[in-house]
Design a protein around this motif. Structure first.
Motif, short mmCIF file in Angstrom:
data_model
loop_
_atom_site.label_atom_id
_atom_site.label_comp_id
_atom_site.label_asym_id
_atom_site.label_seq_id
_atom_site.Cartn_x
_atom_site.Cartn_y
_atom_site.Cartn_z
N LEU A 27 -4.99 -11.54 4.87
CA LEU A 27 -5.18 -12.98 5.02
C LEU A 27 -4.09 -13.56 5.91
N TYR A 28 -2.86 -13.12 5.72
CA TYR A 28 -1.77 -13.60 6.57
C TYR A 28 -1.89 -13.09 8.00
N VAL A 29 -2.38 -11.85 8.17
CA VAL A 29 -2.64 -11.34 9.52
C VAL A 29 -3.68 -12.23 10.20
N ALA A 30 -4.72 -12.58 9.47
CA ALA A 30 -5.77 -13.45 10.02
C ALA A 30 -5.21 -14.82 10.39
N LEU A 31 -4.31 -15.35 9.58
CA LEU A 31 -3.70 -16.65 9.88
C LEU A 31 -2.91 -16.57 11.19
N VAL A 32 -2.08 -15.55 11.32
CA VAL A 32 -1.28 -15.40 12.55
C VAL A 32 -2.20 -15.18 13.75
N ALA A 33 -3.24 -14.36 13.58
CA ALA A 33 -4.19 -14.12 14.68
C ALA A 33 -4.92 -15.41 15.06
N GLU A 34 -5.30 -16.20 14.08
CA GLU A 34 -5.99 -17.47 14.35
C GLU A 34 -5.10 -18.42 15.14
N VAL A 51 3.10 -9.29 10.37
CA VAL A 51 2.82 -9.41 8.95
C VAL A 51 2.95 -8.08 8.22
N MET A 52 2.40 -7.02 8.76
CA MET A 52 2.32 -5.76 8.03
C MET A 52 3.67 -5.05 7.84
N LEU A 53 4.54 -5.10 8.81
CA LEU A 53 5.84 -4.43 8.64
C LEU A 53 6.66 -5.06 7.52
N PRO A 54 6.91 -6.37 7.55
CA PRO A 54 7.65 -6.95 6.41
C PRO A 54 6.85 -6.83 5.11
N ALA A 104 4.84 -4.40 4.17
CA ALA A 104 5.00 -3.04 3.63
C ALA A 104 6.36 -2.87 2.97
N LEU A 105 7.38 -3.44 3.56
CA LEU A 105 8.71 -3.37 2.96
C LEU A 105 8.75 -4.09 1.62
N LEU A 106 8.14 -5.27 1.55
CA LEU A 106 8.10 -6.01 0.29
C LEU A 106 7.28 -5.26 -0.77
N PHE A 107 6.17 -4.67 -0.35
CA PHE A 107 5.34 -3.92 -1.28
C PHE A 107 6.14 -2.76 -1.88
N THR A 108 6.86 -2.04 -1.03
CA THR A 108 7.67 -0.92 -1.50
C THR A 108 8.74 -1.40 -2.48
N ARG A 109 9.31 -2.55 -2.20
CA ARG A 109 10.37 -3.09 -3.05
C ARG A 109 9.84 -3.54 -4.41
N PHE A 110 8.68 -4.18 -4.46
CA PHE A 110 8.18 -4.78 -5.70
C PHE A 110 7.12 -3.97 -6.42
N ARG A 111 6.64 -2.90 -5.82
CA ARG A 111 5.51 -2.15 -6.38
C ARG A 111 5.72 -1.71 -7.83
N LYS A 112 6.85 -1.12 -8.13
CA LYS A 112 7.07 -0.61 -9.49
C LYS A 112 7.09 -1.75 -10.51
N ARG A 113 7.70 -2.88 -10.15
CA ARG A 113 7.74 -4.01 -11.07
C ARG A 113 6.35 -4.57 -11.28
N TRP A 114 5.53 -4.64 -10.21
CA TRP A 114 4.18 -5.18 -10.34
C TRP A 114 3.29 -4.25 -11.16
N GLN A 115 3.49 -2.96 -11.01
CA GLN A 115 2.59 -2.01 -11.65
C GLN A 115 2.99 -1.68 -13.07
N ALA A 116 4.19 -2.06 -13.46
CA ALA A 116 4.60 -1.82 -14.84
C ALA A 116 3.81 -2.75 -15.74
N PRO A 117 3.05 -2.18 -16.66
CA PRO A 117 2.25 -3.06 -17.52
C PRO A 117 3.13 -3.88 -18.46
N SER A 118 2.67 -5.07 -18.74
CA SER A 118 3.37 -5.92 -19.71
C SER A 118 3.18 -5.29 -21.09
#
Length: 181
Positions: free
Chosen positions: A119-126, A147-150, A152-166
């Motif tokens: 969605l953010y890629v589409a916004l920048v492209a638009e 959009v994708m480079l930053p 991907a870095l954010l995804f790598t940083r937050f992935r474990k926290r997001w995927q840890a079930p409550s």
């Protein structure tokens, strides 16, 4: 320049009622998707806002097929809308089915995160496509890279926290596994 000078024209942002609905849905999707990513996962607020994100995305994707001004027919943004529909579906199906039991959360979060990035890629492209003098490949590469480079870095940083079930989600998964056995 004078407002009546024929050499200067402010480009229109919206050309039709469908375009206006598309813009409203896209704006809602950007806001909701960003909020859902920022909130803790699995609670009622996450679910409510997440479904709102999916609904606004569905409206945005559907209305994209009513807009043909850029290419005067089916164009690259329509292809992107089809791909985005696949990504959105790939993020929702594991969550709705809760399968595979041990990895549905990973699939859900990964594809939903990718959906917001697209969605953010589409916004920048638009924005870039409205700038004179840029080729398609310049727009595509600049919007994707920006959009994708930053992202991907954010995804790598937050992935474990997001995927840890409550704790509540762990209990529900444990109950589902016991019920299936």
């Amino acid at each position: 320049m004078a407002a009546d000078d024929e050499t200067y024209r402010m480009p229109k942002l919206v050309y039709s009622h469908w375009g206006l609905l598309h813009l409203i849905a896209a704006t809602a999707s950007l806001l909701l998707g960003t909020i859902v990513l920022a909130l803790s996962k699995g609670g009622k607020r996450h679910k409510r806002l997440g479904y709102s994100y999916v609904g606004s995305m569905a409206v945005m994707l559907a209305t994209s097929f009513t807009i043909y001004r850029q290419f005067h027919g089916f164009g690259i943004f329509h292809v992107a809308a089809l791909l985005s529909s696949v990504t959105l579906s790939a993020g929702m199906v594991p969550m709705l089915r809760k399968k595979p039991v041990h990895s549905w959360r990973q699939w859900h979060y990964s594809f939903m995160y990718l959906s917001v990035l697209e969605l953010y890629v589409a916004l920048v492209a638009e924005v870039l496509v409205r700038r004179p003098g840029m080729s398609f490949w310049e727009v595509a590469s600049l919007s994707s890279t920006t959009v994708m480079l930053p992202g991907a870095l954010l995804f790598t940083r937050f992935r474990k926290r997001w995927q840890a079930p409550s704790p509540r989600a762990r209990l529900a998964t444990k109950s589902a596994i016991n019920a299936a056995a």
